[in-house]
Design a protein around this motif. Structure first.
Motif, PDB file in Angstrom:
ATOM      1  N   HIS A  49       6.924  -1.143   6.544  1.00 38.83           N
ATOM      2  CA  HIS A  49       7.469  -1.156   7.899  1.00 38.83           C
ATOM      3  C   HIS A  49       7.233  -2.506   8.583  1.00 38.83           C
ATOM      4  CE1 HIS A  49       3.257  -0.099   8.416  1.00 38.83           C
ATOM      5  NE2 HIS A  49       3.339  -0.301   9.714  1.00 38.83           N
ATOM      6  N   GLU A  50       8.136  -2.818   9.522  1.00 34.03           N
ATOM      7  CA  GLU A  50       8.059  -4.032  10.346  1.00 34.03           C
ATOM      8  C   GLU A  50       7.960  -5.297   9.495  1.00 34.03           C
ATOM      9  OE1 GLU A  50       4.799  -3.459  13.061  1.00 34.03           O
ATOM     10  OE2 GLU A  50       5.558  -1.531  13.769  1.00 34.03           O
ATOM     11  N   ALA A  51       8.597  -5.290   8.339  1.00 35.45           N
ATOM     12  CA  ALA A  51       8.431  -6.380   7.377  1.00 35.45           C
ATOM     13  C   ALA A  51       8.807  -7.739   7.951  1.00 35.45           C
ATOM     14  CB  ALA A  51       9.255  -6.085   6.124  1.00 35.45           C
ATOM     15  N   ALA A  52       9.954  -7.809   8.610  1.00 34.03           N
ATOM     16  CA  ALA A  52      10.448  -9.105   9.082  1.00 34.03           C
ATOM     17  C   ALA A  52       9.599  -9.691  10.198  1.00 34.03           C
ATOM     18  CB  ALA A  52      11.901  -8.975   9.544  1.00 34.03           C
ATOM     19  N   GLY A  53       8.696  -8.896  10.762  1.00 35.43           N
ATOM     20  CA  GLY A  53       7.777  -9.440  11.754  1.00 35.43           C
ATOM     21  C   GLY A  53       6.816 -10.447  11.154  1.00 35.43           C
ATOM     22  N   ALA A  85      18.893 -10.010   6.442  1.00 32.89           N
ATOM     23  CA  ALA A  85      18.638 -10.458   5.071  1.00 32.89           C
ATOM     24  C   ALA A  85      17.547  -9.634   4.393  1.00 32.89           C
ATOM     25  CB  ALA A  85      18.250 -11.938   5.065  1.00 32.89           C
ATOM     26  N   TRP A  86      16.775  -8.910   5.176  1.00 34.21           N
ATOM     27  CA  TRP A  86      15.668  -8.119   4.633  1.00 34.21           C
ATOM     28  C   TRP A  86      16.096  -6.710   4.230  1.00 34.21           C
ATOM     29  CZ3 TRP A  86      10.296  -9.810   5.195  1.00 34.21           C
ATOM     30  CH2 TRP A  86      10.165 -11.068   5.793  1.00 34.21           C
ATOM     31  N   PHE A 106      -2.794 -12.345  -0.457  1.00 31.29           N
ATOM     32  CA  PHE A 106      -2.030 -11.684  -1.517  1.00 31.29           C
ATOM     33  C   PHE A 106      -0.576 -12.146  -1.485  1.00 31.29           C
ATOM     34  CE2 PHE A 106       0.507  -8.341  -3.448  1.00 31.29           C
ATOM     35  CZ  PHE A 106      -0.157  -8.190  -4.658  1.00 31.29           C
ATOM     36  N   ASP A 107      -0.038 -12.445  -2.658  1.00 29.34           N
ATOM     37  CA  ASP A 107       1.279 -13.078  -2.774  1.00 29.34           C
ATOM     38  C   ASP A 107       2.329 -12.078  -3.255  1.00 29.34           C
ATOM     39  OD1 ASP A 107       3.440 -14.724  -3.085  1.00 29.34           O
ATOM     40  OD2 ASP A 107       2.495 -16.077  -4.530  1.00 29.34           O
ATOM     41  N   ILE A 108       3.132 -11.577  -2.312  1.00 27.14           N
ATOM     42  CA  ILE A 108       4.176 -10.608  -2.645  1.00 27.14           C
ATOM     43  C   ILE A 108       5.269 -11.212  -3.514  1.00 27.14           C
ATOM     44  CG2 ILE A 108       5.380 -11.101  -0.488  1.00 27.14           C
ATOM     45  CD1 ILE A 108       6.549  -8.358  -0.512  1.00 27.14           C
ATOM     46  N   SER A 109       5.425 -12.529  -3.481  1.00 30.11           N
ATOM     47  CA  SER A 109       6.507 -13.151  -4.252  1.00 30.11           C
ATOM     48  C   SER A 109       6.356 -12.910  -5.753  1.00 30.11           C
ATOM     49  CB  SER A 109       6.576 -14.651  -3.971  1.00 30.11           C
ATOM     50  OG  SER A 109       5.451 -15.325  -4.500  1.00 30.11           O
ATOM     51  N   LYS A 110       5.167 -12.520  -6.180  1.00 29.50           N
ATOM     52  CA  LYS A 110       4.931 -12.235  -7.599  1.00 29.50           C
ATOM     53  C   LYS A 110       5.598 -10.935  -8.046  1.00 29.50           C
ATOM     54  CE  LYS A 110       2.243 -15.822  -8.305  1.00 29.50           C
ATOM     55  NZ  LYS A 110       2.592 -16.908  -9.243  1.00 29.50           N
ATOM     56  N   ILE A 111       6.246 -10.239  -7.129  1.00 33.92           N
ATOM     57  CA  ILE A 111       6.956  -9.017  -7.505  1.00 33.92           C
ATOM     58  C   ILE A 111       8.064  -9.322  -8.507  1.00 33.92           C
ATOM     59  CG2 ILE A 111       8.622  -9.143  -5.604  1.00 33.92           C
ATOM     60  CD1 ILE A 111       7.004  -5.960  -7.094  1.00 33.92           C
ATOM     61  N   SER A 112       8.486 -10.573  -8.578  1.00 33.14           N
ATOM     62  CA  SER A 112       9.527 -10.968  -9.539  1.00 33.14           C
ATOM     63  C   SER A 112       8.958 -11.402 -10.880  1.00 33.14           C
ATOM     64  CB  SER A 112      10.379 -12.099  -8.945  1.00 33.14           C
ATOM     65  OG  SER A 112      11.078 -11.650  -7.802  1.00 33.14           O
ATOM     66  N   ASP A 113       7.638 -11.418 -11.001  1.00 25.99           N
ATOM     67  CA  ASP A 113       6.988 -11.826 -12.252  1.00 25.99           C
ATOM     68  C   ASP A 113       6.213 -10.640 -12.812  1.00 25.99           C
ATOM     69  OD1 ASP A 113       5.605 -12.937 -14.344  1.00 25.99           O
ATOM     70  OD2 ASP A 113       4.490 -14.402 -13.128  1.00 25.99           O
ATOM     71  N   TRP A 136       3.416  -7.845   3.178  1.00 28.17           N
ATOM     72  CA  TRP A 136       4.714  -7.611   2.530  1.00 28.17           C
ATOM     73  C   TRP A 136       5.856  -8.344   3.241  1.00 28.17           C
ATOM     74  CZ3 TRP A 136       1.507  -3.602   4.212  1.00 28.17           C
ATOM     75  CH2 TRP A 136       1.833  -3.004   5.430  1.00 28.17           C
ATOM     76  N   GLY A 137       5.561  -8.963   4.374  1.00 28.94           N
ATOM     77  CA  GLY A 137       6.563  -9.779   5.047  1.00 28.94           C
ATOM     78  C   GLY A 137       6.197 -11.245   5.103  1.00 28.94           C
ATOM     79  N   ALA A 138       5.139 -11.631   4.402  1.00 30.11           N
ATOM     80  CA  ALA A 138       4.593 -12.986   4.547  1.00 30.11           C
ATOM     81  C   ALA A 138       5.400 -14.056   3.829  1.00 30.11           C
ATOM     82  CB  ALA A 138       3.148 -13.016   4.039  1.00 30.11           C
ATOM     83  N   LYS A 139       6.209 -13.675   2.849  1.00 26.91           N
ATOM     84  CA  LYS A 139       6.914 -14.667   2.033  1.00 26.91           C
ATOM     85  C   LYS A 139       8.431 -14.623   2.223  1.00 26.91           C
ATOM     86  CE  LYS A 139       3.177 -16.172  -0.074  1.00 26.91           C
ATOM     87  NZ  LYS A 139       2.694 -17.571   0.023  1.00 26.91           N
TER      88      LYS A 139
END
Length: 533
Positions: free
Chosen positions: A297-301, A346-347, A254-261, A306-309
């Protein structure tokens, strides 16, 4: 393979300095392959290539003081995480790929007594270049400036009351917690007491599992809140596309980067899930139940989708979720908790989107106060955000919390073995925590539905300020008007000191008294708690 023995040369360094003293890495004790290297770009002409080794500095301080600790470091081999250990207490610091040296603040507001101290840089990932460490004296009085208002506009009275309770007890008591009601019940059976806070998870919600009762989160939360317990929710958010039932990065694409589209299927799937969970949270609001809300939670890990991109899409998702829940669904009962990971500046969604910052700490058998983590987080967010141990394996021993002044808001070990097995947290330690006056349990909680205090959020609490809350010999009192009388009481309510200063700023010495809790009463105001180390 048999490892070669390392010959260690211990160096004792006198640290009688005023400000910004450097200790060159090449003067430390080197072991495990760490090696001194020449470089014209390094301070003193040398640096230490860590490899898979460790560095040890044995320092001697002529006087007690509070310090920030910096590391001048380069990371030419990519992102690396390693450990800084001060007198046995560790913190993880992380470096992004950078061939040039940067000055990294690794520790903030650390109080060190006069005498000998051991500072180590040890391998987690290894493979960084270390030029020097630097100690900077700081004023501990500048440490805290906690926000008095929630980030949600017009919060519900219940959310405001809960936040007020957290605010009033911050640095004075720690709230006991545990993940899952079954663990709370187990603790009640085995210790006679229940923790004040219980963690819940929307893990199974909105997935149409035939075996799961969607009313369970509400029913358990209401039962807890009716007893004045604090509900804290996270969300192990399964693949919004429904292509899998997973939330780990390695098990879903699943691609979280699509949150901007906003036209993408992924965006619509995320919004659909947010809307569903908002409906569940709305039921809490309709029944006047506030929630400590800790999503993403723990996104930057990077181990959850939700932290993959990277930072940008995760930060965007948090802000979209906040807007959707608060402004679209009208949720005003949430206290927003961000979970920090090392090197995640940055997160961070931004001060306007976060009420409290948590840290998930899993160090088996480590019951230290985690003072380095506490001070780092306090400094990183400008002293404006309360910080908490939002998850843990082993939790801090109350004696260490008090001794170090690590004023975490709450602690919450994870469910199962982390709660029940002695290698993480023994039953004797649970009993010790619950018996301490410093630890709040469920039976000691006030009525959160009607909770108020003498310092309501957004209003001036007193015409005076007493600091620090944790002290060694003296406390400072600053007042907007002249103080006529100061009375200090011990834990038994016995007056141990009384003065009539007729001044607006003063220093009160309690050096002659033993360690413990004291109450300081200014004129006719309510007494304020302070702790002598």
């Amino acid at each position: 393979m048999k490892k070669a023995k390392s010959i260690l040369i211990v160096l004792l360094i006198s640290a009688n300095f005023a400000f910004g003293q450097k200790f060159e890495a090449e003067t430390a004790t080197l072991a495990g392959g760490a090696a001194k290297q020449a470089s014209s770009s390094a301070s003193g002409g040398y640096y230490v290539a860590q490899g898979e080794g460790n560095l040890t500095f044995n320092l001697n301080f002529a006087e007690a003081a509070t310090y920030n600790i910096y590391i001048q470091v380069a990371s030419p081999n990519g992102y690396k995480a390693n450990n800084l250990i001060v007198d046995g207490t560790s913190i993880t610091f992380a470096t992004n790929q950078n061939s040039n040296y940067i000055k990294l603040k690794a520790v903030s507001f650390l109080k060190l007594a006069a005498g000998a101290h051991k500072v180590e840089i040890t391998k987690s990932w290894g493979w960084i270049n270390i030029d020097y460490i630097e100690f900077e004296k700081v004023d501990p009085a500048t440490k805290f400036d906690i926000n008095k208002k929630l980030v949600t506009p017009n919060p519900s009275s219940e959310a405001a009351s809960l936040y007020q309770f957290l605010y009033d007890n911050y640095g004075k008591k720690i709230i006991s917690g545990v993940m899952d009601m079954k663990e709370s019940n187990w603790l009640k059976t085995n210790t006679g007491k229940s923790p004040a806070l219980v963690g819940f998870d929307f893990l199974f919600c909105g997935r149409n599992y035939s075996w799961y009762n969607e009313n369970t989160p509400y029913n358990e939360t209401k039962a807890l809140y009716d007893k004045n317990g604090i509900p804290a929710f996270c969300w192990h958010w399964r693949d919004p596309s429904r292509k899998t039932e997973e939330f780990y990065t390695e098990k879903t694409t699943f691609d979280i980067s699509k949150i901007s589209d906003e036209t993408s299927d992924e965006y619509k799937a995320m919004i659909s899930d947010i809307d569903y969970i908002s409906g569940m949270l709305k039921k809490f609001q309709d029944n006047k139940i506030p929630i400590l809300w800790r999503p993403l939670h723990e996104a930057a890990g990077g181990w959850f989708w939700w932290g993959a991109k990277g930072a940008a899409p995760c930060k965007k998702l948090w802000q979209v979720m906040f807007d959707r829940m608060v402004n679209f669904h009208g949720l005003h009962n949430l206290i927003w908790v961000w979970t920090r990971e090392p090197n995640d500046d940055a997160w961070y969604p931004g001060d306007e989107y976060v009420d409290i910052v948590g840290r998930d700490i899993y160090k088996e058998g480590d019951h230290s106060s985690q003072i380095l983590e506490f001070n780092d987080m306090t400094s990183r967010y400008g002293g404006k955000k309360m910080v908490t141990i939002s998850e843990s394996g082993s939790f801090p021993d109350v004696d260490n919390l008090i001794a170090d002044g690590a004023g975490w808001s709450w602690f919450m070990p994870w469910t199962g073995d982390f709660t029940r097995l002695a290698k993480y947290n023994s039953l004797d330690l649970w009993k010790k925590m619950f018996a301490s006056d410093y630890v709040l349990t469920l039976d000691e909680m006030p009525n959160l539905k009607t909770y108020t205090s003498t310092s309501m959020i957004g209003e001036k609490s007193n015409d005076f300020k007493i600091f620090p809350t944790y002290f060694d010999e003296t406390i400072n009192i600053h007042s907007a008007k002249k103080i006529q009388e100061v009375t200090v009481f011990n834990q038994l309510g016995i007056s141990v000191k009384a003065i009539k200063p007729k001044a607006d700023n003063l220093v009160v010495s309690l050096a002659a008294f033993p360690s413990g809790l004291y109450l300081v009463k200014i004129d006719e105001n309510e007494a304020v708690k302070v702790f002598k180390r």
